[in-house]
Design a protein around this motif. Structure first.
Motif, mmCIF file in Angstrom:
data_model
loop_
_atom_site.group_PDB
_atom_site.id
_atom_site.type_symbol
_atom_site.label_atom_id
_atom_site.label_comp_id
_atom_site.label_asym_id
_atom_site.label_seq_id
_atom_site.Cartn_x
_atom_site.Cartn_y
_atom_site.Cartn_z
ATOM 1 N N ASP A 77 0.853 -1.189 0.000
ATOM 2 C CA ASP A 77 0.000 0.000 0.000
ATOM 3 C C ASP A 77 0.888 1.238 0.000
ATOM 4 N N THR A 78 0.642 2.156 -0.928
ATOM 5 C CA THR A 78 1.315 3.443 -0.861
ATOM 6 C C THR A 78 0.353 4.420 -0.200
ATOM 7 N N LEU A 79 0.876 5.117 0.781
ATOM 8 C CA LEU A 79 0.093 6.070 1.562
ATOM 9 C C LEU A 79 0.827 7.403 1.551
ATOM 10 N N THR A 80 0.062 8.482 1.588
ATOM 11 C CA THR A 80 0.690 9.800 1.539
ATOM 12 C C THR A 80 0.441 10.610 2.809
ATOM 13 N N ASP A 81 1.503 11.236 3.259
ATOM 14 C CA ASP A 81 1.509 12.071 4.453
ATOM 15 C C ASP A 81 1.397 13.553 4.071
ATOM 16 N N TYR A 82 0.973 13.824 2.816
ATOM 17 C CA TYR A 82 1.003 15.189 2.281
ATOM 18 C C TYR A 82 0.089 16.160 3.028
ATOM 19 N N LYS A 83 -1.044 15.670 3.518
ATOM 20 C CA LYS A 83 -2.074 16.572 4.023
ATOM 21 C C LYS A 83 -1.800 17.063 5.446
ATOM 22 N N TYR A 84 -1.484 16.163 6.345
ATOM 23 C CA TYR A 84 -1.343 16.531 7.761
ATOM 24 C C TYR A 84 0.083 16.389 8.297
ATOM 25 N N ARG A 85 0.922 15.632 7.599
ATOM 26 C CA ARG A 85 2.279 15.298 8.082
ATOM 27 C C ARG A 85 2.181 14.580 9.439
ATOM 28 N N SER A 86 1.043 13.933 9.668
ATOM 29 C CA SER A 86 0.761 13.256 10.937
ATOM 30 C C SER A 86 1.739 12.107 11.193
#
Length: 173
Positions: free
Chosen positions: A109-118
């Protein structure tokens, strides 16, 4: 307030600041909110009951990140369904999708941290100066205890693939 760590990593030999705690083996993995695509969010609980190999890359559009993602994609096919391999970057979901289709990435699974940098803030890998996540590897057991961690000292270096894969395999029952 997020902790800042200096003197622990570089990009091209230049010092950077990492935001967030340095996690260690035995720590309970922190939760995070991340995106699967532009509007669909995911969190650690979405992978409950699975061993998680989390491969963190700054951007899929670089040679080391591409090689890291390809290596773990190949490994994911052999690890079986007890292990979920996740690749996390701050690339936009469109770029991740394009990369996966061109590179034939289909076992992780590729997941992105772009929105919250959580994820970056919770796992201590957010690079303050670049707003990218630092290359690192985390392996969590089924109960979300960290069983392996590698924070790279230099972003352009490869992680220790063999050690990470051995740690994941050791958790398979």
């Amino acid at each position: 307030m997020n902790e800042e760590r200096t003197g622990v990593a570089t990009v091209g030999g230049n010092p950077i600041t990492l935001i967030g705690p340095e996690l260690k083996v035995g720590d309970k993995a922190p939760d995070f909110t991340i995106n699967k695509d532009l509007t669909t969010e995911a969190s650690l609980s979405d992978y409950d009951g699975k061993i998680k190999l989390i491969s963190v890359v700054p951007s899929l559009d670089t040679s080391v990140c591409e090689a890291q993602t390809r290596r773990f994609n190949e490994a994911a096919a052999k690890l079986g369904d007890q292990v979920k391999v996740l690749t996390i970057s701050v690339d936009l979901p469109f770029a991740q999708s394009r990369f996966c289709s061109v590179a034939g990435i289909e076992n992780l699974d590729t997941l992105t941290d772009y929105k919250y940098r959580s994820f970056g803030k919770s796992y201590g890998v957010l690079i303050k100066e670049l707003q990218l996540d630092m290359r690192s590897i985390f392996i969590l057991d089924e109960k979300n205890t960290i069983r392996y961690v590698e924070y790279l000292k230099e972003m352009t270096n490869h992680p220790d693939y063999d050690a990470a894969l051995e740690a994941a395999q050791a958790l398979i029952k």
